[in-house]
Design an enzyme around this catalytic site. Sequence first.
Site, PDB file in Angstrom:
ATOM      1  N   GLU A  42       9.885   1.867  10.684  1.00  0.00           N
ATOM      2  CA  GLU A  42      10.917   2.881  10.451  1.00  0.00           C
ATOM      3  C   GLU A  42      10.203   4.214  10.552  1.00  0.00           C
ATOM      4  OE1 GLU A  42      12.786   5.701   9.111  1.00  0.00           O
ATOM      5  OE2 GLU A  42      12.811   4.811   7.111  1.00  0.00           O
ATOM      6  N   GLU A  92       9.966  16.607  14.791  1.00  0.00           N
ATOM      7  CA  GLU A  92      10.346  16.444  13.388  1.00  0.00           C
ATOM      8  C   GLU A  92       9.526  17.400  12.529  1.00  0.00           C
ATOM      9  OE1 GLU A  92      11.425  12.702  10.595  1.00  0.00           O
ATOM     10  OE2 GLU A  92       9.435  12.634  11.513  1.00  0.00           O
ATOM     11  N   LYS A  97       0.867  -1.168   0.000  1.00  0.00           N
ATOM     12  CA  LYS A  97       0.000   0.000   0.000  1.00  0.00           C
ATOM     13  C   LYS A  97       0.910   1.226   0.000  1.00  0.00           C
ATOM     14  CE  LYS A  97      -1.709   3.066   1.912  1.00  0.00           C
ATOM     15  NZ  LYS A  97      -1.666   4.563   1.563  1.00  0.00           N
ATOM     16  N   CYS A 114      13.619  11.456   6.821  1.00  0.00           N
ATOM     17  CA  CYS A 114      13.473  11.123   8.239  1.00  0.00           C
ATOM     18  C   CYS A 114      14.813  11.107   8.960  1.00  0.00           C
ATOM     19  CB  CYS A 114      12.762   9.783   8.402  1.00  0.00           C
ATOM     20  SG  CYS A 114      13.524   8.438   7.481  1.00  0.00           S
TER      21      CYS A 114
END
Length: 481
Positions: A260, A388, A185, A294
């Site tokens: 992750e 973040e 997906k 990331c």
Amino acid sequence: MDGRTEPAGGAQARIQQAHDGLFIDGKWSPAAAGEWIDVVDPASEQVIGRVPAGDGRDVDAAVRAARAALPGWAATAPAERAAVLAAARDLMAERKEEIAATVTAELGSPLRFSAAVHAALPITVMGTYADLAAEFAFEERIGNSRVFQEPVGVVGAITPWNYPLHQIVAKVAPALAAGCTVVLKPAEDTPLVAQLFAEVLEAAGVPAGVFNLVTGLGPVAGQALAEHPDVDMVSFTGSTAVGRRIGAAAGGAVKRVALELGGKSANVILPGADLARAVNVGVANVFANSGQTCSAWTRMLVDAARYEEAVELAVAAAAKYVPGERLGPVVNAKQRERVRGYIRKGVAEGARLATGGPEAPEGLTTGYYVRPTVFADVEPGMVIAQEEIFGPVIVLIRYEDEEDALRIANGTVYGLAGAVWGADEEQAVAFARRMDTGQVDINGGRFNARAPFGGYKQSGVGRELGAHGLAEYLQTKSLQL
């Protein structure tokens, strides 16, 4: 001006060939609901294509196909699986320009970066798994035991938009090498390159049902895949918030999970290091892919004696990233507003805005662009130093000594990546060994596609890439003779 240099040719040809179906059991089939997701070019804000919006019914069909194909693929000799992956690598290489143009069209990254990273890196990773499938020790003898590494089963892979093909390959290639079957997906913002990848695997000889593609919305198709009772493992890359929910669902079902997640990585410049090189490489690391990485080193830590010089160097380096040329847009309007909101927050917190800001870049009235932004005088506890941002924003933090630097570097909930620069390599390595993070670059060490990638703390569970990434998709059986 859009500096992607020729985004339209190959990308437009790709878009015109986009499939109006989901790839399930070796066939392109319409989605059950008959609904669609528009794909938008972040630079032009124009709709450039559409893909089916799959739902739970489509996910169920894909999982059933993967389950039916599992025995045959798991029994295929590793050398044969390796040959299929090698064929996929070669086909991806043949379509490298098309891959780059497609990613540029749906993600907005400059075409040169798309070619050098978004296309080239997944080709390399696919090649490493073709090699590993052939050379990995799937069986060993330990005393009177034969120990087998067997595929974990049906894998649900849920991938993000920031490195759309690389993240797909980093999951699908090791899963296939291990003998697993897959339902993918992809992110709804960047689904076109996933369709291209499905074409590649079909042409490479992957049997029907071994790889399946369901495009759709995360809360609909993604959730259905993560919670499906006949999925043996979920591999997810994305936000820590969503990762927590997936981890909780997987834990309740006692199924394998690999996550992750986010990062807020520190770039630690020790006294005596080459300051100009460390700052310039550090800024490039953050602003590549418009800050949507990331593992980006978004916190630059500099000793007090050289701090102001580092700020000046960072501002000069940021000036090279002109929006619409070297710096592409962020992926969508929501992300642009999120990043600008963090910039406003940084100003409100009292950080010094050395360059950039929340305003639209000059001369750009179209596109989801954000000014390349450098904050100075940032305190470690500020929101912009803890959360973040996922945009072209870098914060500079002053430290007093190595222990202070280590405290700051380890002072977030994340632990995905980082960098250390030092005049003495062993000193830098010793510092890096004390950092709570999954991978650290020493003095600009090069990326290694065979080295494990993954995080400590809330940056995730498990590893991707190389033999460690392959091991995530294997389970161990021992026979005592």
